[in-house]
Design a protein around this motif. Structure first.
Motif, mmCIF file in Angstrom:
data_model
loop_
_atom_site.group_PDB
_atom_site.id
_atom_site.type_symbol
_atom_site.label_atom_id
_atom_site.label_comp_id
_atom_site.label_asym_id
_atom_site.label_seq_id
_atom_site.Cartn_x
_atom_site.Cartn_y
_atom_site.Cartn_z
ATOM 1 N N GLN A 19 1.545 6.328 2.357
ATOM 2 C CA GLN A 19 1.358 6.239 0.910
ATOM 3 C C GLN A 19 1.206 7.631 0.306
ATOM 4 O OE1 GLN A 19 -2.512 5.317 -0.709
ATOM 5 N NE2 GLN A 19 -1.651 3.728 -2.020
ATOM 6 N N LYS A 78 -5.910 -2.084 -4.074
ATOM 7 C CA LYS A 78 -6.189 -1.048 -3.089
ATOM 8 C C LYS A 78 -7.654 -1.057 -2.669
ATOM 9 C CE LYS A 78 -5.982 3.081 -4.695
ATOM 10 N NZ LYS A 78 -5.393 4.317 -5.275
ATOM 11 N N MET A 87 0.828 -1.208 0.000
ATOM 12 C CA MET A 87 0.000 0.000 0.000
ATOM 13 C C MET A 87 0.860 1.256 0.000
ATOM 14 S SD MET A 87 -3.170 -0.506 -0.308
ATOM 15 C CE MET A 87 -3.606 1.188 0.060
ATOM 16 N N LEU A 97 -1.766 4.108 4.788
ATOM 17 C CA LEU A 97 -2.412 5.022 3.847
ATOM 18 C C LEU A 97 -1.848 6.427 3.975
ATOM 19 C CD1 LEU A 97 -6.139 3.865 4.187
ATOM 20 C CD2 LEU A 97 -4.450 3.190 2.466
ATOM 21 N N ASP A 118 -4.985 -0.348 -8.267
ATOM 22 C CA ASP A 118 -6.261 0.185 -7.792
ATOM 23 C C ASP A 118 -7.204 -0.942 -7.374
ATOM 24 O OD1 ASP A 118 -5.418 2.766 -8.250
ATOM 25 O OD2 ASP A 118 -6.284 2.880 -10.255
ATOM 26 N N TYR A 122 -8.284 -3.916 -0.443
ATOM 27 C CA TYR A 122 -7.666 -3.614 0.854
ATOM 28 C C TYR A 122 -8.576 -2.701 1.673
ATOM 29 C CZ TYR A 122 -4.091 -1.954 4.164
ATOM 30 O OH TYR A 122 -3.380 -1.631 5.300
ATOM 31 N N GLY A 146 1.686 2.357 -4.939
ATOM 32 C CA GLY A 146 1.097 3.441 -5.729
ATOM 33 C C GLY A 146 2.079 4.151 -6.633
#
Length: 285
Positions: free
Chosen positions: A80, A231, A25, A77, A228, A234, A29
């Motif tokens: 990220q 994600k 994560m 997150l 994506d 997740y 990206g």
């Protein structure tokens, strides 16, 4: 005894899987932009990549970080977003350098300047973000620099950086004032993930505008789609705020639309549509 042994094995395995998912994560990206960055650096041509992708991701991740102060979500997150902001600034720096080096005798435009005249790109910079009179901040700008026709088409990376810092400061101050409002915080979270969900739209429009996907890294889009999808799953499994899951699904849909463009424009090539040259930037970046 066997049950104890199996449990002893499963616990570290689950921990490793959890760490792996968190690492994916945080860094997953930015992986799609590695092949695009290398292609631009190798070919010294940034026409196929829309710099508005960087704008979308910068805005989305700045808003997401501010959302974290109002509603704490998982730290992967948050990290990220920090890694993505750094990556997008690096992409902007490369694209700006390549575009400027390829355009001779182009007029220099900047985000903020002390006068309204254009200057040749080869001339040494004479204008700064704050202008010459910092005590009268708003008097240092020229109207032309805020013309939407020239927004995000500047010739120096520092102008993009100054714009990002201004946006961060203004939105950060507004968030500080309204942090106690749950409605504001939830709206901020929705804007953050919805903006990120629109990530592929500039590239989608650029491909449609050019009637071609030439110059765009298909590997990047494939990585977008897989990333994506991962994600979104997740978000759902870890019960992230509902805004994340909804906009994640929208993001996957946009990725699929771009992949459809790759198929259509490669299988049924179309004659590029001629467009009048823009006085500031014939090559939209």
């Amino acid at each position: 005894m066997e049950a104890v042994g199996v449990e002893w094995l499963l616990v570290p395995m689950q921990q490793l899987v959890s760490w792996g998912a968190a690492g994916a994560m945080v860094f997953g990206g930015v992986v799609p932009y590695i092949p695009q960055y290398r292609d631009i650096r190798r070919t010294q041509n940034a026409e196929g990549f829309s710099a508005y992708v960087c704008l979308v991701l910068l805005v989305a991740n700045i808003l997401r970080i501010l959302f974290w102060f109002g509603r704490r979500f998982e730290s992967p997150l948050l990290w990220q977003s920090i890694i993505m902001i750094i990556t997008m600034l690096l992409m902007l720096k490369l694209c700006t350098e390549v575009r400027v080096s390829n355009e001779l005798n182009v007029k220099r435009r900047s985000f903020a300047a002390a006068d309204s005249k254009d200057e040749e790109i080869k001339a040494p910079p004479k204008r700064s973000y704050l202008g010459k009179h910092t005590s009268f901040f708003f008097h240092s700008y020229s109207v032309a620099d805020f013309d939407l026709n020239y927004f995000w088409h500047w010739s120096k990376f520092t102008d993009y950086l100054q714009c990002v810092l201004t946006f961060t400061g203004v939105t950060g101050y507004i968030t500080y004032l309204w942090l106690d409002s749950s409605l504001f915080v939830e709206t901020l979270g929705f804007l953050a993930v919805f903006t990120e969900a629109m990530l592929g739209v500039p590239q989608l429009y650029r491909n449609y505008h050019n009637r071609s996907t030439e110059g765009m890294s298909v590997k990047m889009v494939l990585m977008w789609t897989s990333g994506d999808t991962f994600k979104t799953v997740y978000f759902i499994l870890n019960q992230a705020p509902f805004q994340f899951s909804i906009c994640g699904l929208l993001q996957v849909f946009v990725d699929m639309a771009i992949l459809l463009q790759v198929y259509l424009y490669s299988s049924y090539p179309q004659k590029p549509v001629s467009h009048p040259a823009h006085p500031a930037s014939t090559k939209a970046l």
